[in-house]
Enzyme design. Structure first.
Site, PDB file in Angstrom:
ATOM      1  N   LYS A 136      -9.683  13.387   8.360  1.00 57.49           N
ATOM      2  CA  LYS A 136      -9.167  13.040   9.670  1.00 57.49           C
ATOM      3  C   LYS A 136      -8.996  14.310  10.510  1.00 57.49           C
ATOM      4  O   LYS A 136      -8.935  15.424   9.987  1.00 57.49           O
ATOM      5  CB  LYS A 136      -7.793  12.361   9.548  1.00 57.49           C
ATOM      6  CG  LYS A 136      -7.774  11.025   8.852  1.00 57.49           C
ATOM      7  CD  LYS A 136      -6.339  10.508   8.769  1.00 57.49           C
ATOM      8  CE  LYS A 136      -6.238   9.195   8.038  1.00 57.49           C
ATOM      9  NZ  LYS A 136      -6.775   8.075   8.825  1.00 57.49           N
ATOM     10  N   ARG A 154      -7.540  -0.031   1.011  1.00 54.65           N
ATOM     11  CA  ARG A 154      -8.050  -1.277   0.433  1.00 54.65           C
ATOM     12  C   ARG A 154      -8.476  -1.083  -1.020  1.00 54.65           C
ATOM     13  O   ARG A 154      -8.459  -2.039  -1.797  1.00 54.65           O
ATOM     14  CB  ARG A 154      -9.210  -1.799   1.289  1.00 54.65           C
ATOM     15  CG  ARG A 154     -10.453  -0.927   1.296  1.00 54.65           C
ATOM     16  CD  ARG A 154     -11.393  -1.232   2.453  1.00 54.65           C
ATOM     17  NE  ARG A 154     -10.818  -0.818   3.728  1.00 54.65           N
ATOM     18  CZ  ARG A 154     -11.406  -1.006   4.901  1.00 54.65           C
ATOM     19  NH1 ARG A 154     -12.607  -1.585   4.971  1.00 54.65           N
ATOM     20  NH2 ARG A 154     -10.825  -0.604   6.020  1.00 54.65           N
ATOM     21  N   ASP A 188       1.748   6.346   5.727  1.00 52.39           N
ATOM     22  CA  ASP A 188       0.707   5.418   5.270  1.00 52.39           C
ATOM     23  C   ASP A 188       1.138   4.662   4.023  1.00 52.39           C
ATOM     24  O   ASP A 188       0.326   3.998   3.392  1.00 52.39           O
ATOM     25  CB  ASP A 188      -0.603   6.185   5.009  1.00 52.39           C
ATOM     26  CG  ASP A 188      -1.824   5.294   5.163  1.00 52.39           C
ATOM     27  OD1 ASP A 188      -1.710   4.236   5.799  1.00 52.39           O
ATOM     28  OD2 ASP A 188      -2.889   5.661   4.629  1.00 52.39           O
ATOM     29  N   LYS A 246       0.845  -1.202   0.000  1.00 53.40           N
ATOM     30  CA  LYS A 246       0.000   0.000   0.000  1.00 53.40           C
ATOM     31  C   LYS A 246       0.876   1.246   0.000  1.00 53.40           C
ATOM     32  O   LYS A 246       1.727   1.422   0.863  1.00 53.40           O
ATOM     33  CB  LYS A 246      -0.909  -0.011   1.225  1.00 53.40           C
ATOM     34  CG  LYS A 246      -1.718   1.278   1.420  1.00 53.40           C
ATOM     35  CD  LYS A 246      -2.462   1.248   2.752  1.00 53.40           C
ATOM     36  CE  LYS A 246      -3.059   2.598   3.092  1.00 53.40           C
ATOM     37  NZ  LYS A 246      -3.704   2.602   4.434  1.00 53.40           N
TER      38      LYS A 246
END
Length: 461
Positions: free
Chosen positions: A239, A313, A250, A227
């Site tokens: 956020k 995802r 991330d 990812k």
């Protein structure tokens, strides 16, 4: 002095200094050599002899490097008297990893950087070439982890998808693995609708990086998927400031995949290795994907987006389809995917999920050998229906808070090709460290690199 064996240390003196030999404990002793020159001796604790493992020597190497960080050259006898239960090669590899990883510093943006001074470590033992080879392997693994750490520690505004891709190209040229970079036009031609959908709110164009390395006669093919969200604001599901503070990291999964490739030429595993890295940031721009929008993944599956902060995802879905198209012997993906996994397992343990028990056992065994902690989690069938959408094939979230890491795993499973063994590592917790501890340094840890390399070295056994 470099290359010389120090005289045995006085146990009573060490005890008087408060040193009891606990694993990773150190104490510095000043003494005089035979010629009268002052030298520094560092006593390193190895814990109980009957409890020693290869990991003991990784911890010892880290402690030695930390205690000797102001010295340019040191010698150590820590491998000279190993317990029968520990193989010399395993201990030597772990020792080198510990030294390299504990010496890591990220100083790119420091106006007065203070890097570790340590340049050379001489290991004194009777292992000869086998020890030397294991030390060289450990150094290569440590360097690969440091590549991943550097990537995770870079600010999101500096490490854009294009910059990440450029670094991959440069590393591939230097370390002998192939790199292909797909730009926006090529991403559209490849029908990577998930990646394009997440990228819609950003002014930074997406990239899709493909990596490849192979020995002369590969026994199998393993695909690695990482990812690569270079910064995650949450998109329109924005956020909080606190929630964004660690979001430059991330892309820890992408960093781990690229880092692992950096050690392949040195380790020479018996398998062909493919890498798939979708890269974008997740921003709330004027045309950002809206709540309720439907995205088309490469295999034709449609996904209703009900939370734009569950973007990882979505980009992984495209990458898993790409990996499946190559029909590898196995797929392993790494992703800082869910806060739910961190809540469940803490900040040192990765969640392990997948569709093939034999592969999961191999990954767990590789993690144990590498000294990285993973824990198996289920993919319960009864949760799958929560991803059903009224207007598309799938929703990207279930709508509930329970089982968040498992639901994410179930979503990913939908995009793995039939019959292909697949393992998913949710590294949201261990990809970042809040403290210096052993081989860990504050910031990006490079978690997963060591596990993946161990898996590749032992595959397909």
């Amino acid at each position: 002095a470099e290359g010389s064996v120090p005289e045995p240390l006085d146990a009573d003196f060490l005890s008087a200094q408060g040193f009891n030999g606990a694993l990773g404990e150190t104490t510095v002793v000043r003494s005089l050599s035979a010629d009268g020159d002052a030298k520094v001796v560092v006593a390193v604790g190895l814990g109980q002899r009957d409890e020693a493992t290869a990991g003991t020597y990784r911890r010892a190497g880290a402690a030695l490097a930390t205690a000797s960080s102001s010295r340019k050259r040191i010698a150590t006898t820590v491998l000279a008297d190993l317990p029968d239960t520990v193989e010399v090669a395993d201990a030597a590899r772990a020792l080198a990893e510990g030294v390299v990883l504990a010496s890591y510093r990220f100083t790119t943006y420091k106006t007065d950087p203070k890097p570790v001074a340590l340049e050379r470590v001489v290991v004194i033992d009777e292992g000869g070439r086998s020890t030397t080879a294991a030390l060289t392997t450990g150094q290569a693994v440590g360097d690969a982890v440091c590549v991943a750490r550097d990537l995770v520690n870079e600010p999101g505004g500096s490490l854009t998808p294009s910059v990440f891709a450029e670094r991959a190209v440069n590393l591939g040229r230097d370390l002998e693995f192939a790199v292909r970079v797909r730009d926006e036009r090529a991403i559209k031609r490849a029908r990577l609708g998930g990646l394009l959908g997440v990228n819609r709110g950003s002014v930074e164009p997406a990239r899709f990086v493909e990596l490849s390395w192979a020995p002369t006669r590969p026994k199998a093919t393993v695909a690695l998927v990482g990812k690569g969200i270079t910064f995650d604001s949450g998109g329109l599901s924005l956020k909080s400031t606190e929630g964004m503070k660690a979001m430059k990291g991330d892309m820890g999964g992408a960093a781990a995949v690229l880092g692992a490739f950096c050690a392949l030429t040195a380790l020479k595993p018996p398998v062909k290795v493919l890498g798939y890295i979708p890269l974008t940031d997740n921003m709330p721009g004027g045309d950002a994907t809206r709540i309720g929008d439907v995205l088309h993944i490469r295999n034709g599956t449609t996904v209703e987006v009900l939370n734009t902060d569950a973007e990882g995802r979505i980009v992984l879905a495209d990458a898993l389809v790409m990996a499946s198209d190559a029909r590898p012997s196995a797929i392993v993906d790494l992703a800082t995917l869910t806060g739910a996994c961190k809540v469940a397992l803490g900040d040192r343990i990765a969640g392990l999920m997948g569709n093939d028990e034999a592969l999961l056992d191999k990954v767990r065994g590789a993690a144990d050998a590498a000294g990285e902690l993973v824990w198996p989690l289920p993919l319960p069938d009864h949760l799958r229906s929560r991803l059903d959408s009224e207007i598309a094939d799938l929703k990207n979230v279930s709508g509930g808070r329970d089982g968040g890491a498992l639901v994410a795993g179930l979503f990913l499973q939908e995009f793995v090709g039939d019959g292909i063994p697949w393992a998913h590592l949710d590294i949201a917790g261990p990809a970042d460290s809040h403290e210096n501890d052993g081989e860990l340094r504050k910031g990006g840890t490079g978690f997963g690199v060591r596990t993946v390399l161990r898996l590749l070295e032992s595959f397909p056994d």
